[in-house]
Write an enzyme that holds these catalytic residues in place. Structure first.
Site, PDB file in Angstrom:
ATOM      1  N   CYS A   1      15.175 -46.813 -13.413  1.00 59.48           N
ATOM      2  CA  CYS A   1      14.410 -47.344 -12.055  1.00 59.48           C
ATOM      3  C   CYS A   1      13.462 -47.746 -13.166  1.00 59.48           C
ATOM      4  O   CYS A   1      13.029 -46.874 -14.385  1.00 59.48           O
ATOM      5  CB  CYS A   1      13.215 -46.255 -11.928  1.00 59.48           C
ATOM      6  SG  CYS A   1      11.881 -47.199 -10.962  1.00 59.48           S
TER       7      CYS A   1
ATOM      8  N   HIS B   1      16.302 -48.657  -2.431  1.00 67.54           N
ATOM      9  CA  HIS B   1      15.815 -47.631  -3.325  1.00 67.54           C
ATOM     10  C   HIS B   1      13.624 -48.855  -3.734  1.00 67.54           C
ATOM     11  O   HIS B   1      12.908 -48.127  -3.960  1.00 67.54           O
ATOM     12  CB  HIS B   1      16.150 -48.565  -5.355  1.00 67.54           C
ATOM     13  CG  HIS B   1      15.231 -47.767  -5.951  1.00 67.54           C
ATOM     14  ND1 HIS B   1      16.114 -46.734  -7.078  1.00 67.54           N
ATOM     15  CD2 HIS B   1      14.776 -48.633  -7.114  1.00 67.54           C
ATOM     16  CE1 HIS B   1      15.727 -46.925  -7.716  1.00 67.54           C
ATOM     17  NE2 HIS B   1      13.962 -47.840  -8.195  1.00 67.54           N
ATOM     18  N   GLU B   2      14.080 -49.946  -3.142  1.00 71.89           N
ATOM     19  CA  GLU B   2      12.916 -50.962  -3.050  1.00 71.89           C
ATOM     20  C   GLU B   2      11.673 -50.352  -2.246  1.00 71.89           C
ATOM     21  O   GLU B   2      10.506 -50.569  -2.443  1.00 71.89           O
ATOM     22  CB  GLU B   2      13.401 -52.464  -3.453  1.00 71.89           C
ATOM     23  CG  GLU B   2      14.212 -52.464  -4.600  1.00 71.89           C
ATOM     24  CD  GLU B   2      13.678 -52.209  -6.140  1.00 71.89           C
ATOM     25  OE1 GLU B   2      12.889 -51.393  -6.328  1.00 71.89           O
ATOM     26  OE2 GLU B   2      14.446 -51.843  -6.898  1.00 71.89           O
TER      27      GLU B   2
ATOM     28  N   HIS C   1       9.657 -47.656  -2.468  1.00 73.75           N
ATOM     29  CA  HIS C   1       8.483 -47.291  -2.971  1.00 73.75           C
ATOM     30  C   HIS C   1       7.457 -48.095  -2.563  1.00 73.75           C
ATOM     31  O   HIS C   1       6.697 -47.549  -3.003  1.00 73.75           O
ATOM     32  CB  HIS C   1       8.414 -49.157  -4.121  1.00 73.75           C
ATOM     33  CG  HIS C   1       9.578 -48.449  -5.689  1.00 73.75           C
ATOM     34  ND1 HIS C   1       9.004 -47.489  -6.863  1.00 73.75           N
ATOM     35  CD2 HIS C   1      10.773 -49.298  -6.089  1.00 73.75           C
ATOM     36  CE1 HIS C   1       9.420 -47.401  -7.631  1.00 73.75           C
ATOM     37  NE2 HIS C   1      10.967 -48.462  -7.552  1.00 73.75           N
TER      38      HIS C   1
END
Length: 415
Positions: free
Chosen positions: A333, A375-376, A379
């Protein structure tokens, strides 16, 4: 386990009298109270346009008959100095909770234990300051009751002299049992009861609906967000914040809000994010707005599943479905320097999003590109890939085929 309706009486005559003269009245009062509570919930569903069920769906709600044997008195052990943890939710994200107490009790002669939790999000609201959350699964799940487990609401004020009454007749289904589009906490493994709890709400048998999208536009950018975006021009990248800085960690851990595709500053935000993810010193395969200090639902993702592998912009993305099949792969990351880990992700997802023109899209995505999207979007919920690693440590996964391995020709870049 012994049920709480165990009459430990000193004499046979006293036992008979009490059973005849008192027990029926108490049982009837309790039953009426419970049925009235259930009816109030049905009335709420019927009248509330934002509820997950329509009035025509009420007929598909079912409950076990009230059984006072499933009202138990539990001893409470308060858990001190507990650190917050992220409880996985039905949509593949998670919510932050603290383990508040251990409740120990018995049913049908079986000693049992459940952990009671407190939501860190709700705790800041005075109305929910004393709210306690008890999610659990038992042997009825997936058959007579909802497969994702059931919930019981409790309060700190229910605890007296180290004991609390837990009534499984009040166990209810999460909204996810009726509709898609909700984030329902998944009961942790420590709250799996090895017995059948035949009390409370049963399996919903009606049509599964989709949560309606809000009709109101997203809130405009805050003054702080505008100032940060305007602090540079289209030739200047936004700095990627780091989890090693306390103030920046708070941003990375915060829930992001939707953005209005018509916002005049969106093109500048998008362009400066693009420069950040394509920076030659620290290139990545994706970036989310929280990583540049803006808690808005905006992400860039490199589409390895498309010709020329373009980086594309996605507004207000939501993962609406995830495959049960998982893949493990190395992740890093941009906001967590010098850290890598083997993370389990869903192999296939269904993504709902808007483009820069505000047009809504849905598509199925699989493989490594699906990993980047997960993953994004994590966030956007304040979830880091290190949280996923911690979740994996607490759960068991089964390798179904050791011979199938997935590779990339080039070394993985950070997200």
């Amino acid at each position: 386990m012994k049920r709480i309706f165990d009459l430990r009486l000193k004499g046979l005559l006293y036992a008979v009298c009490c059973f005849i003269l008192i027990a029926p009245s108490q049982a009837q009062t309790y039953r009426d109270s419970l049925l009235a509570s259930r009816q109030a919930k049905l009335d709420h569903f019927a009248k509330d346009p934002t509820a997950p069920l329509k009035q025509t769906d009420i007929q598909y709600l079912h409950h076990y008959e009230p059984d006072s044997g499933y009202r138990v008195q539990a001893t409470i052990e308060l858990l001190l100095n507990e650190l917050p943890f992220r409880m996985p939710t039905s949509d593949g994200t998670s919510k932050e909770y603290i383990r508040y107490a251990k409740a120990r009790f018995s049913i049908d002669g079986e000693a049992s234990e459940l952990t009671i939790y407190r939501s860190t999000d709700l705790f800041v609201s005075p109305a929910y300051r004393n709210h306690l959350f008890l999610p659990f699964t038992d042997e009825t799940n997936g058959g007579e009751t909802y497969g994702g487990g059931r919930y019981i609401d409790l309060s700190v004020t229910d605890i007296h002299d180290g004991r609390i009454a837990i009534d499984f007749n009040t166990a209810y289904n999460p909204y996810c049992a009726y509709s898609g589009g909700y984030r329902c906490p998944v009961p942790p493994a420590e709250n799996q009861l090895p017995i059948a709890i035949k009390a409370g709400e049963k399996n919903y048998t009606g049509p599964i609906r989709q949560r309606p999208q809000p009709s109101v536009p997203p809130k405009p950018l805050t003054e702080a967000e505008r100032d940060l975006i305007l602090a540079g021009d289209t030739a200047q990248l936004l700095r990627v914040i780091q989890d090693t800085v306390a103030a920046e960690t708070r941003i990375l851990r915060s829930l992001s809000n939707d953005i209005d595709p018509k916002d005049a500053l969106l093109p500048l935000l998008a362009n400066r994010m693009f420069l950040a993810v394509t920076d030659s010193l620290h290139p990545g395969v994706g970036i989310a707005a929280p990583q540049v200090g803006i808690n808005r639902n905006v992400i860039w993702v490199q589409r390895f599943d498309k010709p020329d592998e373009p980086l594309e912009l996605y507004l207000n993305p939501k993962i609406t479905w995830r495959s049960k099949l998982l893949r493990k792969g190395l992740e890093g990351c941009l906001s967590i320097p010098d850290t890598m880990g083997q993370v389990l992700r869903n192999y296939t997802i269904r993504l709902s999003y808007q483009d820069i023109a505000g047009t809504h899209h849905e598509e199925m995505i699989e493989g490594f590109t699906a990993v980047i999207f997960q993953h994004e979007t994590d966030h956007l919920y304040g979830i880091l890939f290190t949280d996923r690693l911690a979740e994996q440590e607490a759960n068991a996964y089964h390798l179904i085929n050791a011979e199938v391995q997935l590779y990339l020709e080039q070394r993985l870049r950070r997200q």
